[in-house]
Write a protein that holds these residues in place. Structure first.
Motif, short mmCIF file in Angstrom:
data_model
loop_
_atom_site.label_atom_id
_atom_site.label_comp_id
_atom_site.label_asym_id
_atom_site.label_seq_id
_atom_site.Cartn_x
_atom_site.Cartn_y
_atom_site.Cartn_z
N HIS A 6 3.80 21.19 -9.65
CA HIS A 6 2.89 20.38 -9.78
C HIS A 6 1.75 20.71 -10.57
CE1 HIS A 6 6.15 18.25 -8.05
NE2 HIS A 6 6.70 19.30 -7.44
N TYR A 7 0.91 19.07 -10.50
CA TYR A 7 -0.52 19.41 -10.81
C TYR A 7 -0.80 18.08 -10.72
CZ TYR A 7 -0.29 22.93 -14.16
OH TYR A 7 0.04 24.54 -14.70
N ARG A 8 -2.00 18.02 -10.34
CA ARG A 8 -3.10 16.73 -9.34
C ARG A 8 -4.35 16.74 -9.87
NH1 ARG A 8 -2.34 16.07 -2.91
NH2 ARG A 8 -3.89 17.06 -3.20
N LEU A 9 -4.81 15.68 -10.11
CA LEU A 9 -5.61 14.92 -10.41
C LEU A 9 -6.66 14.30 -9.99
CD1 LEU A 9 -8.24 16.21 -12.52
CD2 LEU A 9 -7.56 14.43 -14.43
N ARG A 10 -7.46 13.81 -8.65
CA ARG A 10 -8.34 12.73 -8.54
C ARG A 10 -9.31 12.57 -9.46
NH1 ARG A 10 -6.65 14.70 -2.72
NH2 ARG A 10 -4.13 13.70 -2.58
N PHE A 11 -8.95 10.95 -10.10
CA PHE A 11 -10.58 10.59 -10.84
C PHE A 11 -11.34 8.97 -10.95
CE2 PHE A 11 -8.94 8.94 -14.80
CZ PHE A 11 -7.21 9.19 -14.39
N ASP A 12 -12.43 9.37 -11.12
CA ASP A 12 -12.43 7.73 -11.61
C ASP A 12 -12.81 8.08 -12.55
OD1 ASP A 12 -15.14 8.56 -8.51
OD2 ASP A 12 -13.21 7.64 -9.17
N ALA A 13 -13.11 6.58 -12.68
CA ALA A 13 -13.09 6.14 -14.37
C ALA A 13 -13.83 4.84 -14.09
CB ALA A 13 -11.37 6.10 -15.25
N PRO A 14 -15.06 5.35 -14.37
CA PRO A 14 -16.12 3.60 -13.87
C PRO A 14 -16.27 2.97 -15.51
CG PRO A 14 -17.37 5.71 -14.61
CD PRO A 14 -15.64 6.16 -14.18
N ALA A 61 4.80 22.02 -20.95
CA ALA A 61 5.88 22.78 -21.23
C ALA A 61 6.64 22.28 -19.71
CB ALA A 61 5.58 23.64 -21.44
N THR A 62 7.81 22.37 -20.15
CA THR A 62 8.70 21.45 -21.13
C THR A 62 9.00 20.58 -19.77
OG1 THR A 62 9.07 23.90 -21.75
CG2 THR A 62 10.46 22.21 -22.81
N LEU A 63 10.17 20.21 -19.34
CA LEU A 63 10.35 19.34 -18.29
C LEU A 63 9.23 18.34 -18.02
CD1 LEU A 63 13.57 20.36 -17.91
CD2 LEU A 63 12.97 20.12 -19.27
N ALA A 64 8.70 17.71 -18.00
CA ALA A 64 7.71 17.15 -17.33
C ALA A 64 7.98 15.22 -17.08
CB ALA A 64 6.48 17.28 -18.32
N HIS A 65 7.35 15.46 -15.87
CA HIS A 65 7.29 13.52 -15.42
C HIS A 65 5.85 13.63 -14.73
CE1 HIS A 65 8.65 9.45 -13.53
NE2 HIS A 65 8.16 10.56 -12.36
N VAL A 66 5.14 12.23 -15.75
CA VAL A 66 4.24 12.31 -15.23
C VAL A 66 3.68 10.84 -14.66
CG1 VAL A 66 1.96 11.77 -16.88
CG2 VAL A 66 3.60 13.16 -17.87
N SER A 67 2.91 10.82 -13.54
CA SER A 67 2.33 9.69 -13.03
C SER A 67 1.14 9.25 -12.64
CB SER A 67 3.33 9.40 -11.85
OG SER A 67 4.83 10.23 -11.59
N LEU A 68 0.74 7.77 -13.32
CA LEU A 68 -0.45 7.70 -12.29
C LEU A 68 -0.95 6.55 -11.95
CD1 LEU A 68 -3.75 7.85 -13.26
CD2 LEU A 68 -2.99 5.96 -15.35
N GLY A 96 5.26 5.66 -12.60
CA GLY A 96 6.00 7.15 -13.65
C GLY A 96 5.37 6.28 -14.71
N LEU A 97 4.81 6.85 -15.84
CA LEU A 97 3.76 7.28 -16.61
C LEU A 97 4.54 7.59 -18.12
CD1 LEU A 97 1.47 5.57 -17.39
CD2 LEU A 97 0.61 7.92 -17.57
N LEU A 98 5.69 9.21 -17.36
CA LEU A 98 6.23 9.50 -18.71
C LEU A 98 7.15 10.62 -18.96
CD1 LEU A 98 5.12 11.94 -20.49
CD2 LEU A 98 3.43 10.70 -20.68
N ASP A 99 8.10 10.78 -19.38
CA ASP A 99 9.38 11.97 -19.05
C ASP A 99 8.74 12.37 -20.33
OD1 ASP A 99 10.80 9.74 -16.50
OD2 ASP A 99 10.27 12.13 -16.09
N ASN A 139 -8.49 7.29 -9.04
CA ASN A 139 -7.20 7.66 -9.68
C ASN A 139 -6.51 8.66 -9.11
OD1 ASN A 139 -7.30 4.90 -11.97
ND2 ASN A 139 -8.93 6.15 -12.26
N GLU A 140 -5.41 8.94 -9.36
CA GLU A 140 -4.40 9.92 -9.66
C GLU A 140 -3.55 10.24 -10.17
OE1 GLU A 140 -3.62 11.64 -5.15
OE2 GLU A 140 -1.56 11.74 -5.80
N LEU A 141 -3.81 11.01 -11.24
CA LEU A 141 -3.08 11.41 -12.10
C LEU A 141 -1.70 12.75 -11.52
CD1 LEU A 141 -1.87 11.58 -15.25
CD2 LEU A 141 -3.12 12.86 -15.59
N THR A 142 -0.69 12.62 -11.77
CA THR A 142 0.69 13.99 -11.20
C THR A 142 1.31 14.05 -11.95
OG1 THR A 142 2.20 12.36 -10.18
CG2 THR A 142 0.17 13.00 -8.78
#
Lengths: 87, 845
Positions: free
Chosen positions: B70-78, B93-100, B104-107, B128-131
């Motif tokens: 699992h990866y997580r990024l907490r960021f601002d986008a002013p 790589a390779t089987l990924a599920h992305v959420s913002l 859910g953003l993409l598989d 924002n939190e991107l996982t």
């Protein structure tokens, strides 16, 4: 194990040999104990026989069963298949 | 004129700190109970753990495919534009599920597919939190799927054929156990407001004497905006207005340039490139107050590539000139992250060019490379043989979901690569047909419709000017037949055939060949887990020697075989009694075999039109297939290749009863006036014959002359007749300019290489110049010196493992950053006594 099941398994094995064994004899005419290598089975062909047996019986041959002796006769193959299907 | 903006002016890496967390497969994360660790960027799991000091290649292999990551990024986008921002993922790589922000953003299930997501609505100015959630492949592989019709022994799990992912890290016989899991290319954020360039299509072709550039730009611009395509090279050369199309959102047009400078591979000419840019005038002013905006569209080159397969051959011509393609298989410089800096990549490519290589193959076992790799190949004039990322396996081409994923992948990659002049061949896969055939599969199954129909159709649509070839080994009664089409040629090599097989095989084109466990320099051996004390039969050495799984031999054995053949020495015994000498002869053995093979293949009458050594660089420290070690230092075989692959060179072949022949090659576009000198020696220092010949070679010309033609009498130089004792045991052919500068030199030993070491060949070495970062040495020898090498800690020589004729002298530059070592030595493999490098005497100034 009933006799019918033995025959079914045997027929499947002979079918696989017909399709993939590239034997110089008709698998349906071969005795169960006949040496398949004497009937033209090469190690190349035995590998394809193995793959087809896996597909037909939904089994997987572990590495230690990939030996010459396992594919030496129809009886030997049936033995291996029975072992792997748990029948 | 406004400053040129990049193609993606607003594109940026995401701010904030990335964090990573491992979890059991399929487990949901339960809040902050998980152990998140901060990492420098969105890196693959192995690269992240390596950075954190929690894992390295020297440890027991860890299965990265056995866990979820699992990866997580907490960021601002002013600055996030309210009406349009795009989040891009260039590789997952390779089987990924992305959420913002919880949505859910993409598989993704294809490592080679890039994604762009419109996040304008989801993005917040703050918090924002991107996982990213990557599912472990091992669990997926447990699911039952239809079986393949043949097996690929080198792949760790046969059902990897269902997953669009690299085989690097999943081939235990030759790649380091660090399968890439996680983000492996950039993740970026780009405001998508009006005026940003969405897509660029550029095609450069040659029609008659015209260079033609077809361009389409997808860009939203206000009414009345004017877009001009600009081509420049050493000043502005041509411009063409692009017209808005019916949709209003694209501008397209065609620019023509009369008699353009052509792009050539560096061995045959100059890799001329043109800068392409788009100038946009909206009538208003840009933010910086400029009336117009210039967008950099990269560089293109004008060249034609044609494939000729007449007479069972495989010959590539660039701009109508047949090119002998030589080089190696490229691998990512860092097998753990699959990334490289531009500087490191450039250095590696310059090194390949210096070795005379004009082609690199990106094999189907690896990955599509980063943009800067192809850009530098364009710039340096290095052709690229590009496989699609398929290798050895029976791919489920019939599966609609698989086929659709492949379509998307191939479209994206072709769109990215097709305009590059370096792209010479698009190849369906690595060894898939060969594997099927070798396995015993029936002939009709060898060539899958994926590689026989689907891929060539896509290539014809998107990259029509680049030849398509179905597989790296293709053509003939069986795919790996060397005399037809292309092949993986290992006759000389793994199949232990005599050196004569290089000719007897009638090799036409080897997409890979000459794979040996090439011994690196002591510094590289010291980087192995066992350190400098590692011996060739130790487990730590063996762990990194390449092998075909299931075979009873490895590539150390192959090298040893040729060591025995060349030096008539029992390799195993030598390894036992004199490990140093075993390493020295081992280094020389693979080098000399490579040189001998290329001499055969470059010989003017040979039907061979190309050969690529299997691997350019080792993936990790050890006696790997690379001709360069994991750190970028050349091995003995790199130097041998450098001597064998230059565009102007000289080769010697033994034509049996016809005697020795000297071949001179000039691949350049200019005639060359050259001088050949031939000397023959006996007993290490007695000259028994000498001759000279001047020759004027036409552009792209060759000249072959029997060595005896340069003498005024017959001499059995090749010892084919054996009328008496050998008249000579060493023949030296030297190629010089008419001004006397040495261009090339070849040695031939009719009785084989001098196997035993004599007491002292009389080596001497002096430092003659010291500059910033470089030392120049003059090396001299009284008697024939074989395999001259340097023990100069901290410095790498430009030339090494070369031979010197009796009374021969060479000037060698060594480069290094640090201070001069207290002691340095020069060795020759046939001399027990080595020479200490003498310091330059202080001048009186």
């Amino acid at each position: 194990m009933t006799t019918t099941t033995v025959n079914e398994i045997d027929n499947e094995i002979r079918g696989v040999l017909r399709a993939h064994g590239r034997l110089n004899a008709d698998p349906d005419q071969l005795d169960g104990a006949a040496d398949l290598y004497q009937s033209g089975l090469t190690s190349h062909a035995s590998v394809n026989v193995m793959l087809a047996l896996e597909g037909t019986f939904d089994i997987e041959f572990p590495d230690q069963m990939l030996k010459r002796s396992v594919f030496s006769s129809i009886d030997a193959i049936r033995c291996a298949v029975s072992q792997l299907t748990g029948a | 004129m406004g400053a040129a903006a990049s193609r993606h002016p607003g594109r940026q890496a995401l701010p904030g700190v990335w964090e990573i967390c491992a979890a059991p497969p399929g487990a949901a994360l339960s809040g902050d109970a998980q152990r998140w660790q901060a990492i420098p960027g969105a890196w693959p799991a192995a690269a992240a753990l390596r950075h954190l000091g929690q894992w390295s290649l020297a440890e027991t292999p860890r299965s990265f495919d056995g866990q979820d990551w699992h990866y997580r990024l907490r960021f601002d986008a002013p600055d996030a534009a309210a009406n349009g921002a795009v989040l891009g993922f260039d590789g997952l790589a390779t089987l990924a599920h992305v959420s913002l922000n919880g949505e859910g953003l993409l598989d993704s299930s294809n490592m080679f597919v890039a994604h762009e997501c419109d996040v304008g609505m989801l993005l917040r100015k703050r918090g924002n939190e991107l996982t990213l959630h990557f599912s472990g492949l091992d669990k997926e592989l447990e699911q039952r799927r239809p079986r393949p019709r043949w097996r690929a022994p080198m792949v760790s799990h046969q059902q990897l054929r269902w997953f669009r992912t690299t085989l690097l890290g999943r081939t235990p016989g030759w790649s380091p156990p660090a399968a890439v899991v996680g983000p492996w290319r950039d993740i970026w954020l780009e405001p998508r407001d009006a005026g940003s360039l969405r897509q660029v299509d550029l095609h450069a072709t040659i029609q008659g004497n015209l260079g033609v550039v077809d361009c389409r730009l997808d860009i939203e611009l206000p009414r009345g905006a004017i877009v001009e395509l600009r081509l420049s090279r050493e000043g502005v050369v041509a411009t063409e207005r692009l017209e808005r199309d019916e949709t209003g959102r694209s501008f397209a047009g065609q620019l023509r340039l009369r008699d353009p400078q052509l792009w050539w591979p560096h061995t045959h000419g100059e890799p001329a490139l043109y800068q392409v840019s788009a100038v946009v005038r909206t009538g208003g002013r840009t933010e910086s107050g400029q009336p117009e905006q210039m967008v950099d569209l990269g560089r293109i080159g004008f060249r034609t590539i044609e494939l000729d397969t007449a007479r069972d051959g495989f010959s590539l011509s660039v701009n109508g000139v047949p090119v002998f393609c030589r080089g190696a298989g490229w691998t990512p410089l860092d097998p753990v992250s699959l990334r490289s800096t531009r500087a490191a990549c450039d250095a590696a490519l310059v090194q390949a060019r210096t070795a005379g290589m004009n082609m690199l193959r990106v094999a189907g076992t690896t990955v599509y490379e980063e943009d800067h790799f192809y850009e530098t190949c364009d710039e340096l004039g290095i052709l690229v043989w590009q496989d699609f990322m398929f290798a050895n396996m029976d791919y489920p081409a019939d599966d609609p979901s698989f086929a659709a994923s492949v379509q998307l992948e191939v479209r994206q990659q072709l769109r990215r690569l097709q305009s590059r002049p370096c792209l010479a061949v698009l190849c369906g896969n690595s060894e898939a047909e060969q594997q099927a055939a070798m396995w015993g599969a029936p002939r009709e199954n060898w060539l899958s419709p994926l590689f026989g129909e689907a891929l060539p159709r896509l290539c014809a649509e998107l990259a029509p000017s680049i030849p398509y070839w179905p597989s790296s080994a293709h053509g003939g009664a069986f795919p790996h037949q060397a005399s037809v089409g292309t092949t993986s040629y290992y006759g000389v090599g793994a199949y232990l055939r005599p050196l004569e097989d290089a000719r007897r095989s009638e090799l036409k084109f080897a997409t890979e060949c000459l794979a040996f466990a090439n011994i690196p320099a002591p510094a590289a051996l010291a980087r192995m887990p066992g350190g400098a004390a590692t011996r060739a039969q130790h487990p730590e050495w063996k762990q990194r020697s390449p092998r075909d799984l299931g075979a009873g031999w490895d590539f150390d054995d192959v090298r040893d075989h040729y060591l025995q053949l060349l030096f008539r020495t029992d390799a195993q015994r030598l390894r036992a009694v004199d490990h140093e000498r075993y390493l020295a002869l081992g280094r020389l053995a693979s080098a000399e075999v490579m040189a001998a093979c290329y001499a055969e293949w470059r010989r003017p009458r040979s039907g061979c039109n190309g050969a690529l050594v299997l691997m350019l660089r080792d993936l990790w420290a050890g006696a790997g297939w690379g001709v360069v070690d994991d750190d970028g230092a050349p091995k003995a075989c790199w130097h041998a290749l450098k001597r064998a692959l230059q565009p102007i060179t000289l080769l010697v072949t033994d034509e049996g009863v016809n005697g020795l022949f000297v071949h001179v090659l000039n691949e350049t576009a200019h005639p060359q006036s050259l001088e050949i000198e031939l000397t023959a020696w006996r007993g290490g220092d007695v000259q028994v014959a000498a001759g000279k010949q001047t020759v004027v070679l036409s552009a792209r010309g060759t000249h072959s002359v029997p060595a005896v033609a340069m003498l005024d009498h017959f001499m059995d130089l090749g010892y084919a007749y054996a009328f008496g004792p050998p008249p000579c045991d060493a023949i030296v052919a030297t190629l010089r300019t008419t001004g006397g500068a040495q261009l090339a030199r070849a040695f031939h030993f009719p009785g084989g290489f001098p196997a035993a070491a004599e007491a002292d060949v009389g080596l001497a070495a002096d430092i003659i110049d010291i500059t910033e970062g470089a030392v120049e040495l003059s090396v001299h020898t009284r008697r024939l010196a074989l395999g001259v090498s340097f023990d100069f800690p901290g410095f790498l020589p430009d030339d090494e493992h070369f031979h010197l004729p009796p009374n021969g002298q060479a000037r060698v530059t060594l480069r290094g950053a640090g201070p001069l070592p207290a002691a340095a030595w020069v060795h020759a493999v046939n001399s027990t006594r080595s020479a200490r490098v003498a310091q330059r005497r202080q001048t009186n100034e």
